[in-house]
Design an enzyme around this catalytic site. Structure first.
Site, PDB file in Angstrom:
ATOM      1  N   PRO A   1      15.349 -28.258  95.710  1.00 54.55           N
ATOM      2  CA  PRO A   1      14.423 -29.269  95.180  1.00 54.55           C
ATOM      3  C   PRO A   1      13.069 -29.216  95.883  1.00 54.55           C
ATOM      4  O   PRO A   1      12.092 -29.755  95.373  1.00 54.55           O
ATOM      5  CB  PRO A   1      15.138 -30.597  95.444  1.00 54.55           C
ATOM      6  CG  PRO A   1      16.226 -30.302  96.408  1.00 54.55           C
ATOM      7  CD  PRO A   1      16.542 -28.843  96.314  1.00 54.55           C
TER       8      PRO A   1
ATOM      9  N   ASP B   1       6.558 -19.631  72.158  1.00 49.20           N
ATOM     10  CA  ASP B   1       7.293 -20.635  72.931  1.00 49.20           C
ATOM     11  C   ASP B   1       6.346 -21.716  73.445  1.00 49.20           C
ATOM     12  O   ASP B   1       5.226 -21.402  73.843  1.00 49.20           O
ATOM     13  CB  ASP B   1       7.922 -20.002  74.199  1.00 49.20           C
ATOM     14  CG  ASP B   1       9.117 -19.119  73.889  1.00 49.20           C
ATOM     15  OD1 ASP B   1       9.612 -19.180  72.758  1.00 49.20           O
ATOM     16  OD2 ASP B   1       9.529 -18.378  74.793  1.00 49.20           O
TER      17      ASP B   1
ATOM     18  N   GLU C   1      22.887 -29.976 102.548  1.00 47.15           N
ATOM     19  CA  GLU C   1      21.444 -30.204 102.747  1.00 47.15           C
ATOM     20  C   GLU C   1      20.633 -28.912 102.684  1.00 47.15           C
ATOM     21  O   GLU C   1      19.452 -28.908 103.006  1.00 47.15           O
ATOM     22  CB  GLU C   1      21.205 -30.903 104.099  1.00 47.15           C
ATOM     23  CG  GLU C   1      21.852 -32.271 104.223  1.00 47.15           C
ATOM     24  CD  GLU C   1      21.321 -33.269 103.191  1.00 47.15           C
ATOM     25  OE1 GLU C   1      20.096 -33.376 103.052  1.00 47.15           O
ATOM     26  OE2 GLU C   1      22.148 -33.920 102.529  1.00 47.15           O
TER      27      GLU C   1
ATOM     28  N   ARG D   1      16.475 -14.317  78.263  1.00 43.67           N
ATOM     29  CA  ARG D   1      15.997 -14.286  76.879  1.00 43.67           C
ATOM     30  C   ARG D   1      14.662 -13.567  76.749  1.00 43.67           C
ATOM     31  O   ARG D   1      14.246 -13.246  75.638  1.00 43.67           O
ATOM     32  CB  ARG D   1      15.940 -15.701  76.278  1.00 43.67           C
ATOM     33  CG  ARG D   1      14.921 -16.614  76.861  1.00 43.67           C
ATOM     34  CD  ARG D   1      15.033 -18.016  76.287  1.00 43.67           C
ATOM     35  NE  ARG D   1      14.441 -18.160  74.962  1.00 43.67           N
ATOM     36  CZ  ARG D   1      13.137 -18.258  74.723  1.00 43.67           C
ATOM     37  NH1 ARG D   1      12.264 -18.184  75.721  1.00 43.67           N
ATOM     38  NH2 ARG D   1      12.685 -18.397  73.501  1.00 43.67           N
TER      39      ARG D   1
HETATM   40  N1  ADE Z   1      19.204 -27.940  94.196  1.00 48.64           N
HETATM   41  C1  ADE Z   1      19.276 -29.289  94.188  1.00 48.64           C
HETATM   42  N2  ADE Z   1      18.350 -29.822  93.383  1.00 48.64           N
HETATM   43  C2  ADE Z   1      17.641 -28.774  92.857  1.00 48.64           C
HETATM   44  C3  ADE Z   1      16.551 -28.681  91.954  1.00 48.64           C
HETATM   45  N3  ADE Z   1      15.967 -29.761  91.436  1.00 48.64           N
HETATM   46  N4  ADE Z   1      16.090 -27.462  91.648  1.00 48.64           N
HETATM   47  C4  ADE Z   1      16.650 -26.369  92.196  1.00 48.64           C
HETATM   48  N5  ADE Z   1      17.685 -26.392  93.033  1.00 48.64           N
HETATM   49  C5  ADE Z   1      18.175 -27.583  93.379  1.00 48.64           C
END
Ligand code: ADE
Length: 277
Positions: free
Chosen positions: A92, A176, A119, A161
């Protein structure tokens, strides 16, 4: 293209056997190898995580299993003739995964994914492999998943793709939403197919008219309508040169006007009612 995925949940990657990616594999356009990280643990409990240095909640994935796994997977790939690996680390805290990045990755011959649980992975692992290959830390959106496996599925499908010959029609991705280099990145509008009447609901007359110019205009107007509603940020960033007179008329009807200070702030359009997006 070769793909390697190292994970503690190999079964999570089963969808890679299905549909577009599955077919690309069956045709030999994509070579996918899924590996169980725990194969590179040597203790009785197959430990892959430990408590974080400095304290704090959760667990951190350990350096040694990842290092041994990646060394082994890389050696296998090189032996099979693959070259120029790139490491894809779903997290994230990564850069946003976009269509532009998908196009870029689709041009690489070998992608290695390291989806993490807990984590995340001890930082030294990424730092170590970054000395040998490009590393892309990517986030698929502003939300936190329980692990990176779903992100691997997302990235893989977006990339696969785009591979030559995987989609029947090479033109399919030029239009796209988010195709890089598109004049304006607009969301695609609604689509319809037979029957012409369903539960009393018809199809817009223009789509049955056979008039290609009018159909193209209608589609463009619907794309503008949808983009202003769902992604006003995309409209704001559009260079006014990306729009013709009819586009500007439609934007005006939808309540948007050119921002006179656009050049200065990179926000070229604003809402006529003054509401900030
Ligand atoms: N792992 C946990 N959340 C994630 C996200 N939003 N994008 C990529 N990998 C992740």
């Amino acid at each position: 293209m070769r793909l390697d995925v190292v994970t503690i949940f190999p079964e999570y990657l089963e969808p890679l056997n299905v549909s577009l990616v599955g077919k690309a594999r069956a045709r030999g356009q994509l070579h996918v190898h899924v590996h169980d990280l725990r194969a590179w643990t040597y203790d009785r409990h197959n430990t892959v995580d430990d408590t974080p240095y400095g304290g704090g909640p959760g667990m951190v994935m350990k350096t040694e299993p990842w290092g041994d796994a990646l060394d082994s997977v890389l050696a296998d790939g090189y032996e099979a003739g693959s070259r120029e690996p790139a490491l894809i680390v779903p997290t994230p805290s990564g850069r946003p995964f976009t269509q532009e990045l998908a196009v870029h990755l689709s041009e690489r011959p070998w992608l290695l994914f390291t989806p993490a649980r807990y984590e995340g992975i001890d930082r030294r692992v990424v730092d170590e492999y970054a000395t040998r290959m490009p590393v892309y830390e990517v986030s698929i959106g502003d939300y936190v998943l329980a692990g990176g496996e779903a992100a691997v599925l997302v990235v893989t499908e977006a990339v696969a793709r785009l591979l030559p010959g995987v989609l029947g029609n090479a033109e399919s991705h030029r239009d796209d939403s988010f195709a890089p280099g598109a004049m304006a990145n607009l969301l695609e509008g609604p689509v319809h197919t037979k029957p012409p009447l369903w539960r009393g609901r018809g199809v817009p007359d223009v789509l049955l008219s056979g008039h290609h110019g009018k159909i193209a205009r209608w589609r463009r107007d619907e794309a503008l309508r949808r983009t202003t509603a769902h992604r006003p940020d995309l409209i704001e960033r559009c260079d006014p040169k990306a729009f013709d007179k009819k586009d500007r008329e439609m934007l005006s009807i939808l309540g948007w006007e050119p921002d006179p200070d656009g050049e200065r702030y990179g926000r070229f359009w604003r809402r006529t009612d003054g509401v900030e997006e």
